[in-house]
Scaffold this active site. Structure first.
Site, PDB file in Angstrom:
ATOM      1  N   GLU A 326       0.787  -1.234   0.000  1.00  0.00           N
ATOM      2  CA  GLU A 326       0.000   0.000   0.000  1.00  0.00           C
ATOM      3  C   GLU A 326       0.822   1.289   0.000  1.00  0.00           C
ATOM      4  OE1 GLU A 326      -4.279  -1.001   1.761  1.00  0.00           O
ATOM      5  OE2 GLU A 326      -2.741  -0.956   3.306  1.00  0.00           O
TER       6      GLU A 326
HETATM    7  C1  ACM Z   1      -2.429  -5.227   3.919  1.00  0.00           C
HETATM    8  O1  ACM Z   1      -3.548  -5.597   4.323  1.00  0.00           O
HETATM    9  N1  ACM Z   1      -2.239  -3.968   3.568  1.00  0.00           N
HETATM   10  C2  ACM Z   1      -1.334  -6.152   3.810  1.00  0.00           C
END
Ligand code: ACM
Length: 701
Positions: A326
């Site tokens: 992310e």
């Molecule tokens: C995640 O849930 N960002 C690994």
């Protein structure tokens, strides 16, 4: 005691003979699961039992280099047995010779690495119990099976006669605990390690850093914990204590230090890491912040190498998790110096735009070098998968199954977490039926071997140290079974039946998934009668997925998690059981010729099973309303209580119609369905879990 032919001269032999002459082979493995969870690879049940007497002698046949973990585990089992039996009449002792009730033999100490042997055999006969395993790890797993076999009848505690040979389907069976979003003190980690051991999970993935906190003492970069944890961190002594505790239970611990994104707490401590000139505080809000380290500066790698050096020495596991998830690269694209770096290195797309993925792969490769130089294997979330990532990196797939297969095809060992996000408040069944390696997986035999297993993920935005157990358990036990048991073990009702038993067992081991919500309800009731509040909470569930972020309440790291939604179960047993009762009634009505008297009687019983909880729910609003209105923190749940009462009344009316053989009047049904739409609306980030089943009743012909 040594048993060459464990079932010779026992009543089982007789049964076998009878079965044989009845043309059912006695060597046939039973599909009867009893109370075992995970279900072992093979079980043959006998008809006799080993009855616990006053003494309980354990003999440990250790190899040349004994492993103290097995003795300690046997000792813990003894302590637990004494607690369960509760009459102080059981006197456990260890014996080195002579007769023993439990004989444990294993070949060698297990290696705490992925894939070392965990198989065991466990034979219970009236004369004694034998646990055999090639490694100490197998012996630990077998002791947990023995614990689950303990049974009580009116007079005795006993272990049923059985011949079990067992081994895991996957070598990597993990639980991620996020100690960054909410700090989870050592006691929380330890009691959950006990829970993990009870269901044969073998990897604790310890998520130790994120935007909201850096949770380990660093002696080389002390500002990481001094600034980055806001005082909530594990000392290195505490980490070692947890590692010992886990190792004693045959559980590996893999630390995760998330980078280059999810790392605002690091930037607060060391602004030199930042991709721009901003200064940061430790994040106080949730969400994907897209704040990232600067991957172009050598100072970044120097600092990370120092930390990786320190942390790979602290954590002995061969694997080291670097996160990698992310980061959309917006900070990189907005910094001309970083954009220039990307152009110089050729990190541009076909259209000539700066390529964030290429830059992150560059970062990953640099980190991989640092991790590899410390003798470790690097693990990262599936975003790290990209052209140019060497196959030695292990991929943890969370965004979808596709990433799992792509990783395996590209030569990476992989772990599945997609489908095991227990923080989303899905049912145990949903997770249970998600297989890391289904029969139709589009992979070759070699690619299949790269799928090491899976991990449940307990992200902790909405779980603090008090209620986290109730978000992990009992649902994670169902996931544990998926990782351990043969792929053919998929009977959902049977899983739920056993999950109830395991849930109770886990509480005896110190896990607080039942106690903690109960305590929270006591606090909320503030001295008033609690039962009606419990009744309401029992049919509520927190809203699913990440909807809690978007329903009118702005949560931060400081928001207390002590409202009714936090005491509500992730999956309501009451609602599930009601759903089964409704299905059962509707099935009987559909199948039964109206004249069949016996079936009509059965349908009557089924109708009572539906009506009984409905009556309680209908009346509950009057009982709980004064409390809801008296407590500001409870008032927001008053609409749900009122709706529960209304829709229960509708369902009861439908039952009365059924009893009289009437179809629901069209206008009544239309109004009722409208009411159900209203009842579906959440309040206080919780929702009524019985609405769908009531709808089935109302819609039934
Ligand atoms: C995640 O849930 N960002 C690994």
């Amino acid at each position: 005691m040594h048993m060459l032919h464990p079932f010779a001269c026992t009543p089982l032999l007789l049964t076998c003979l009878l079965l044989f002459f009845g043309h059912i082979g006695c060597s046939q493995t039973s599909t009867e699961t009893r109370n075992l969870l995970p279900v072992p690879a093979q079980v043959k049940w006998g008809v006799s039992r080993f009855v616990l007497k006053n003494t309980w002698r354990t003999q440990l046949n250790a190899p040349v280099t004994p492993d103290s973990a097995v003795r300690a585990a046997a000792q813990r089992l003894n302590t637990w047995l004494v607690q369960q039996i509760n009459e102080k009449r059981l006197t456990p002792e260890f014996t080195s010779s002579g007769a023993a009730d439990l004989t444990i033999r294993y070949g060698r100490p297990g290696r705490m690495e992925a894939g070392d042997e965990e198989r065991y055999s466990l034979r219970v006969t009236p004369a004694g119990i034998a646990l055999d395993a090639p490694t100490s790890l197998g012996a630990l797993r077998g002791l947990e099976t023995l614990r689950q076999l303990l049974t009580k009848d009116k007079k005795n505690f006993y272990f049923p006669e059985a011949d079990i040979t067992d081994q895991p389907r996957f070598g990597w069976r993990g639980l991620l605990i996020d100690a960054a979003r909410h700090f989870m003190p050592v006691a929380v980690i330890k009691r959950n390690l006990d829970g993990m051991a009870a269901v044969k999970l073998n990897v604790l993935h310890w998520h130790l850093s994120d935007d909201q906190g850096f949770r380990v003492e660093s002696k080389t970069l002390p500002r990481l914990h001094e600034v980055g944890s806001e005082g909530q961190y594990y000392t290195q002594a505490q980490v070692r204590d947890v590692l010992r505790y886990a190792a004693a239970r045959g559980i590996r611990v893999i630390p995760e230090f998330d980078m280059p994104g999810h790392a605002t707490s690091w930037l607060a401590a060391y602004p030199v890491l930042a991709s721009n000139d901003s200064t940061y505080g430790v994040a106080q809000r949730w969400g994907v912040l897209n704040i990232a380290m600067d991957p172009t500066r050598e100072t970044t790698y120097q600092l990370l190498d120092t930390l990786i050096g320190e942390m790979t020495a602290l954590f002995p596991d061969p694997y080291f998790h670097i996160g990698g998830d992310e980061n959309d690269g917006r900070q990189w694209r907005r910094n001309p110096r970083i954009v220039e770096f990307m152009k110089t290195k050729g990190f541009v797309t076909e259209k000539g735009q700066p390529d964030k993925h290429a830059l992150q792969t560059y970062f990953n490769r640099r980190i991989l070098e640092l991790v590899t130089a410390r003798g470790k294997k690097m693990v990262g979330w599936d975003e790290i998968l990209g052209a140019g990532l060497p196959p030695s990196a292990v991929i943890q797939s969370w965004r979808g199954r596709k990433g799992l297969y792509e990783a395996a095809k590209a030569g990476h060992a992989t772990i599945l977490s997609n489908g095991y996000y227990i923080d989303l408040n899905y049912s145990a069944a949903t997770h249970y039926l998600n297989d890391p390696l289904p029969a139709d997986a589009p992979l070759t035999a070699i690619e299949k071997q790269r799928i090491l297993g899976g991990e449940a993920t307990m992200w902790a935005e909405f779980a603090d140290s008090v209620i986290v157990d109730s978000r992990i358990w009992p649902r994670t036990a169902a996931i544990a079974e998926r990782f351990w048991s043969p792929a053919t073990v998929t009977d959902v009702p049977d899983m739920y039946r056993r999950l109830g038993g395991i849930s109770a067992l886990l509480e005896t081991l110190g896990v607080q998934h039942r106690r903690a919500p109960e305590k929270l309800l006591t606090q909320l009731a503030a001295g008033r009668e609690m039962a009606p509040l419990r009744t309401l909470a029992s049919v509520l569930e927190p809203v699913k997925e990440y909807k809690r972020h978007f329903q009118g309440m702005q949560y931060t790291t400081q928001t207390p998690l002590n409202r009714l939604v936090d005491a509500a179960p992730a999956e309501s047993d009451a609602a599930r059981e009601f759903g089964i009762a409704v299905e059962n009634l509707l099935r009987l009505r559909q199948n039964a010729p109206q004249t069949a008297i016996a079936l009509a009687a059965e349908a009557k019983v089924a109708a009572v099973a539906v009506a009984t909880p409905l009556r309680q729910w209908q009346l509950n609003d009057a009982l709980v309303r004064p409390l809801l209105l008296a407590q500001p923190s409870l008032e927001e749940y008053a609409p749900l209580s009122a709706q529960l009462s209304s829709i229960s009344a509708l369902a009861l009316e439908r039952l009365r119609q059924m009893e009289k053989g009437e179809k629901p009047p069209v206008a009544w049904q239309t109004a009722a369905l409208k009411q159900l739409d209203v009842a579906k609306a959440p309040a206080g980030q919780a929702e009524l879990a019985v609405v769908a089943s009531v709808r089935k009743l109302i819609e039934s012909k």
